[in-house]
Design an enzyme around this catalytic site. Structure first.
Site, PDB file in Angstrom:
ATOM      1  N   GLY A  94       0.844  -1.207   0.000  1.00 47.60           N
ATOM      2  CA  GLY A  94       0.000   0.000   0.000  1.00 47.60           C
ATOM      3  C   GLY A  94       0.867   1.240   0.000  1.00 47.60           C
ATOM      4  O   GLY A  94       2.070   1.179   0.231  1.00 47.60           O
ATOM      5  N   GLY A  96       2.673   3.708   1.412  1.00 47.47           N
ATOM      6  CA  GLY A  96       3.185   3.964   2.754  1.00 47.47           C
ATOM      7  C   GLY A  96       3.777   5.357   2.892  1.00 47.47           C
ATOM      8  O   GLY A  96       4.054   5.819   3.992  1.00 47.47           O
ATOM      9  N   ARG A  97       4.009   5.983   1.746  1.00 45.89           N
ATOM     10  CA  ARG A  97       4.550   7.350   1.807  1.00 45.89           C
ATOM     11  C   ARG A  97       4.097   8.161   0.601  1.00 45.89           C
ATOM     12  O   ARG A  97       4.809   9.022   0.104  1.00 45.89           O
ATOM     13  CB  ARG A  97       6.059   7.313   1.867  1.00 45.89           C
ATOM     14  CG  ARG A  97       6.691   6.556   0.725  1.00 45.89           C
ATOM     15  CD  ARG A  97       8.108   6.952   0.606  1.00 45.89           C
ATOM     16  NE  ARG A  97       8.807   6.093  -0.327  1.00 45.89           N
ATOM     17  CZ  ARG A  97      10.036   6.287  -0.693  1.00 45.89           C
ATOM     18  NH1 ARG A  97      10.706   7.301  -0.222  1.00 45.89           N
ATOM     19  NH2 ARG A  97      10.618   5.479  -1.543  1.00 45.89           N
ATOM     20  N   ASP A 129       8.760   6.038   7.857  1.00 43.36           N
ATOM     21  CA  ASP A 129       8.421   7.391   8.310  1.00 43.36           C
ATOM     22  C   ASP A 129       7.520   8.122   7.312  1.00 43.36           C
ATOM     23  O   ASP A 129       7.136   9.269   7.542  1.00 43.36           O
ATOM     24  CB  ASP A 129       9.699   8.208   8.563  1.00 43.36           C
ATOM     25  CG  ASP A 129      10.553   8.356   7.314  1.00 43.36           C
ATOM     26  OD1 ASP A 129      10.144   7.849   6.237  1.00 43.36           O
ATOM     27  OD2 ASP A 129      11.625   8.977   7.399  1.00 43.36           O
ATOM     28  N   ARG A 180       4.180  13.078  -8.746  1.00 43.07           N
ATOM     29  CA  ARG A 180       4.279  12.118  -9.841  1.00 43.07           C
ATOM     30  C   ARG A 180       2.980  12.102 -10.639  1.00 43.07           C
ATOM     31  O   ARG A 180       1.893  12.181 -10.060  1.00 43.07           O
ATOM     32  CB  ARG A 180       4.561  10.746  -9.244  1.00 43.07           C
ATOM     33  CG  ARG A 180       4.647   9.630 -10.241  1.00 43.07           C
ATOM     34  CD  ARG A 180       5.456   8.494  -9.694  1.00 43.07           C
ATOM     35  NE  ARG A 180       4.707   7.680  -8.749  1.00 43.07           N
ATOM     36  CZ  ARG A 180       5.213   6.582  -8.173  1.00 43.07           C
ATOM     37  NH1 ARG A 180       6.445   6.200  -8.442  1.00 43.07           N
ATOM     38  NH2 ARG A 180       4.496   5.887  -7.341  1.00 43.07           N
ATOM     39  N   ARG A 187      -1.439  -1.462 -10.092  1.00 48.59           N
ATOM     40  CA  ARG A 187      -0.284  -2.335 -10.238  1.00 48.59           C
ATOM     41  C   ARG A 187      -0.721  -3.786 -10.303  1.00 48.59           C
ATOM     42  O   ARG A 187      -1.865  -4.109  -9.929  1.00 48.59           O
ATOM     43  CB  ARG A 187       0.629  -2.169  -9.007  1.00 48.59           C
ATOM     44  CG  ARG A 187       0.979  -0.733  -8.699  1.00 48.59           C
ATOM     45  CD  ARG A 187       1.128  -0.512  -7.189  1.00 48.59           C
ATOM     46  NE  ARG A 187       1.239   0.911  -6.870  1.00 48.59           N
ATOM     47  CZ  ARG A 187       2.384   1.576  -6.796  1.00 48.59           C
ATOM     48  NH1 ARG A 187       3.511   0.943  -6.976  1.00 48.59           N
ATOM     49  NH2 ARG A 187       2.401   2.858  -6.540  1.00 48.59           N
ATOM     50  N   ASP A 256       4.545  -5.159  -7.220  1.00 52.53           N
ATOM     51  CA  ASP A 256       3.908  -3.880  -6.882  1.00 52.53           C
ATOM     52  C   ASP A 256       4.527  -2.741  -7.681  1.00 52.53           C
ATOM     53  O   ASP A 256       4.010  -1.628  -7.670  1.00 52.53           O
ATOM     54  CB  ASP A 256       4.033  -3.583  -5.385  1.00 52.53           C
ATOM     55  CG  ASP A 256       5.470  -3.633  -4.903  1.00 52.53           C
ATOM     56  OD1 ASP A 256       6.108  -4.682  -5.085  1.00 52.53           O
ATOM     57  OD2 ASP A 256       5.960  -2.625  -4.371  1.00 52.53           O
ATOM     58  N   ASP A 266       8.015   3.589 -10.442  1.00 52.46           N
ATOM     59  CA  ASP A 266       8.791   3.402  -9.212  1.00 52.46           C
ATOM     60  C   ASP A 266      10.291   3.334  -9.468  1.00 52.46           C
ATOM     61  O   ASP A 266      10.905   2.268  -9.478  1.00 52.46           O
ATOM     62  CB  ASP A 266       8.294   2.189  -8.408  1.00 52.46           C
ATOM     63  CG  ASP A 266       7.246   2.628  -7.402  1.00 52.46           C
ATOM     64  OD1 ASP A 266       6.963   3.846  -7.326  1.00 52.46           O
ATOM     65  OD2 ASP A 266       6.706   1.777  -6.680  1.00 52.46           O
TER      66      ASP A 266
HETATM   67  P1  AMP Z   1       9.144   0.811  -3.070  1.00 53.98           P
HETATM   68  O1  AMP Z   1      10.424   0.166  -2.713  1.00 53.98           O
HETATM   69  O2  AMP Z   1       9.247   2.299  -3.268  1.00 53.98           O
HETATM   70  O3  AMP Z   1       8.435   0.152  -4.203  1.00 53.98           O
HETATM   71  O4  AMP Z   1       8.214   0.670  -1.789  1.00 53.98           O
HETATM   72  C1  AMP Z   1       7.783  -0.572  -1.280  1.00 53.98           C
HETATM   73  C2  AMP Z   1       6.779  -0.343  -0.177  1.00 53.98           C
HETATM   74  O5  AMP Z   1       7.396   0.310   0.936  1.00 53.98           O
HETATM   75  C3  AMP Z   1       5.612   0.549  -0.565  1.00 53.98           C
HETATM   76  O6  AMP Z   1       4.476   0.052   0.089  1.00 53.98           O
HETATM   77  C4  AMP Z   1       6.010   1.895  -0.029  1.00 53.98           C
HETATM   78  O7  AMP Z   1       4.899   2.718   0.212  1.00 53.98           O
HETATM   79  C5  AMP Z   1       6.726   1.510   1.256  1.00 53.98           C
HETATM   80  N1  AMP Z   1       7.711   2.521   1.675  1.00 53.98           N
HETATM   81  C6  AMP Z   1       8.885   2.825   1.082  1.00 53.98           C
HETATM   82  N2  AMP Z   1       9.532   3.786   1.767  1.00 53.98           N
HETATM   83  C7  AMP Z   1       8.751   4.125   2.815  1.00 53.98           C
HETATM   84  C8  AMP Z   1       8.855   5.063   3.895  1.00 53.98           C
HETATM   85  N3  AMP Z   1       9.909   5.865   4.023  1.00 53.98           N
HETATM   86  N4  AMP Z   1       7.833   5.103   4.779  1.00 53.98           N
HETATM   87  C9  AMP Z   1       6.768   4.303   4.670  1.00 53.98           C
HETATM   88  N5  AMP Z   1       6.609   3.400   3.693  1.00 53.98           N
HETATM   89  C10 AMP Z   1       7.587   3.310   2.766  1.00 53.98           C
HETATM   90 MG    MG Z   2       6.831   0.571  -5.167  1.00 52.55          MG
END
Ligand code: AMP
Ligand code: MG
Length: 490
Positions: A94, A96-97, A129, A180, A187, A256, A266
């Site tokens: 989901g 997360g940021r 965070d 973005r 996805r 994802d 991404d």
């Molecule tokens: P990504 O590696 O960008 O594809 O992210 C994988 C998952 O980790 C996704 O669900 C992101 O929303 C979550 N995520 C990545 N960085 C952070 C962060 N700093 N805080 C919270 N969630 C994160």
């Molecule tokens: Mg991602």
């Protein structure tokens, strides 16, 4: 009153269809305000294309908007729910940021997601965070815009602002938010989420929504969900081939991070290959080489199989029959990829038509390149400029034989030499975002000097121009004891 007027002048034209889906698919959530928003870069030409007023956005109010401190009127902010296989392991994820502000309807009649990335914690943040650092957000900006200029389907970058707050990583870094723009953020992992935690009804809602948004021509098919799978496979076969043609390595092709729209999405540990080697990996966490350059087509097929699995309940009431249908369609991916790849490689060599020997000869060139550690981009650039003497394997008998075949092959085709050269110019970028150039631009920008990045963005905007000012950017990085490493976009 004044605020509403400013918003109207900015050109927002929202229609938030995702927010009208059942609540199962997201959590309504506003971005978390930051201390001191400041514009670092605004993509004025993209703003114009979207029907936005770049002058109005290039302001304090614009910075506040891109930081999530002020919401444009008509936005419906939410965090999307999705799951995914990360390095092969299934997990709930989901946004997360990230926060989806909503969908902008452009003057061309297109619908695009406007998403803030780095905008604070959400219910999907787990231990994170919810924030992002300036370097990685500018990196996504540079590389995604370079990909767009290369003609490769991709999400775009509209703006980066700093937050005036630190983010704690190995050290404390400047916090930033990237805006973005995407055809959508649906996805493979969104379907995995629906299949796992929704029922067939939720899955059908998501599939119908996705069809209407990305493949409306498939709505009337005999089996529209099979058509959804077919179309998605077709787009990915084309997308991955295009990555391969420019030496792009995504770096983290988790399910994802694969968009059903067929856009590259991404940008984390992605990087462009220098010396041709299918085993090239830059990501610090990809120790097994799962997402190596040469593995990308196989991983795409693996991800598409996960997509197909999610769709099974919609394909047919009889599960065996559904599996049979899915497998039949999935089996077309390697052939489709190969066709796209070969077509593009022929174009890179200025070849028209098809000869049976083409494929083996193209493979032979790549194997000579690998043996002589030839730079991928510069080899094709040298051939385009009629300067085969510039490549490291020049003078070897293997390359001599290959050149003789290539010249004869081009003479045999009906099209003129000029047409052949033109074809090469259109398919071989003179420049790509070299890792060391990108790093230099980011280092300066993080220090507050954005001039290096602006110059880099300017040349990357015209990769097929072959202009004088690009010459400074074509050299591969100097040899180094330390292999180049990229990190996930945190
Ligand atoms: P990504 O590696 O960008 O594809 O992210 C994988 C998952 O980790 C996704 O669900 C992101 O929303 C979550 N995520 C990545 N960085 C952070 C962060 N700093 N805080 C919270 N969630 C994160
Ligand atoms: Mg991602």
């Amino acid at each position: 009153m004044a605020e509403t007027l400013t918003q109207a002048k900015m050109g927002w034209n929202w229609d938030n269809s995702y927010a009208r889906l059942p609540a199962f698919f997201y959590t309504r959530q506003e971005p978390v305000p930051v201390r001191a928003p400041k514009m670092v870069i605004l993509n004025r030409s993209l703003a114009n294309t979207l029907g936005l007023d770049a002058d109005a956005l290039d302001s304090e109010a614009g910075a506040e908007l891109f930081a999530g401190n002020r919401l444009p009127e008509g936005a419906a902010p939410l965090a999307q729910a999705y799951a995914g296989h990360q390095f092969g392991h299934f997990t709930m994820l989901g946004d997360g940021r990230a926060i989806l502000l909503g969908e902008q309807l452009t003057p061309q009649g297109e619908r695009v997601d406007i998403q803030l990335k780095g905008s604070g914690r959400t219910p999907y943040s787990r231990g994170g965070d919810g924030r992002a650092a300036l370097g990685p957000m500018l990196r996504e900006y540079i590389v995604s815009e370079a990909m767009h200029a290369l003609g490769i389907p991709t999400t775009r970058s509209l703006a980066v602002v700093t937050t005036g707050q630190g983010v704690i990583r190995e050290e404390t870094l400047a916090g930033a938010v990237l805006t973005r723009v995407a055809a959508s953020h649906i996805r493979v992992g969104t379907f995995q989420y629906a299949a796992r935690w929704g029922g067939p009804a939720q899955l059908r809602i998501l599939a119908d929504y996705t069809l209407r948004r990305h493949y409306p021509e498939a709505l009337d098919a005999d089996n529209r969900y099979l058509a959804l799978l077919q179309h998605t496979i077709g787009r990915q076969a084309s997308l991955i081939a295009r990555w391969m043609h420019v030496g792009f390595i995504h770096g983290v092709m988790n399910t994802d991070n694969m968009a059903i729209s067929g856009e590259t999405i991404d940008y984390g540990p992605c990087a462009f290959m220098n010396e041709y080697d299918p085993a090239t990996v830059f990501s610090s966490i990809d120790t097994g080489g799962r997402y190596a350059y040469g593995n990308q087509p196989y991983i795409a097929a693996w991800n598409l199989a996960r997509f197909a699995e999610s769709l099974l309940p919609l394909l047919d009431d009889d599960e065996d029959r559904a599996i049979e249908m899915a497998e039949e369609v999935l089996s077309t991916f390697p052939g489709q990829f190969r066709r796209n790849w070969l077509d593009g490689m022929r174009a890179k060599l200025g070849l028209f038509g098809e000869e049976t020997e083409d494929e083996a000869r193209i493979e032979a060139l790549l194997s000579i390149m690998q043996q002589h550690r030839a730079d991928f981009t510069n080899t094709f650039r040298a051939l385009t400029l009629d300067r085969p003497e510039d490549v490291p394997m020049h003078g070897t008998s293997a390359f001599g034989d290959w050149l003789a075949w290539w010249q004869a092959r081009r003479h045999r085709q009906a099209e003129s030499d000029d047409a052949s050269r033109q074809r090469m110019r259109e398919h071989n970028p003179a420049i790509i975002p070299r890792n060391h150039q990108v790093e230099a631009a980011l280092a300066a920008a993080v220090r507050g000097d954005d001039s290096v990045m602006k110059r880099l963005l300017d040349v990357l905007a015209k990769p097929f121009a072959y202009t004088e000012d690009q010459a400074a950017y074509v050299a591969p990085p100097p040899p180094s004891d330390q292999p180049y490493r990229t990190f996930c976009g945190t």
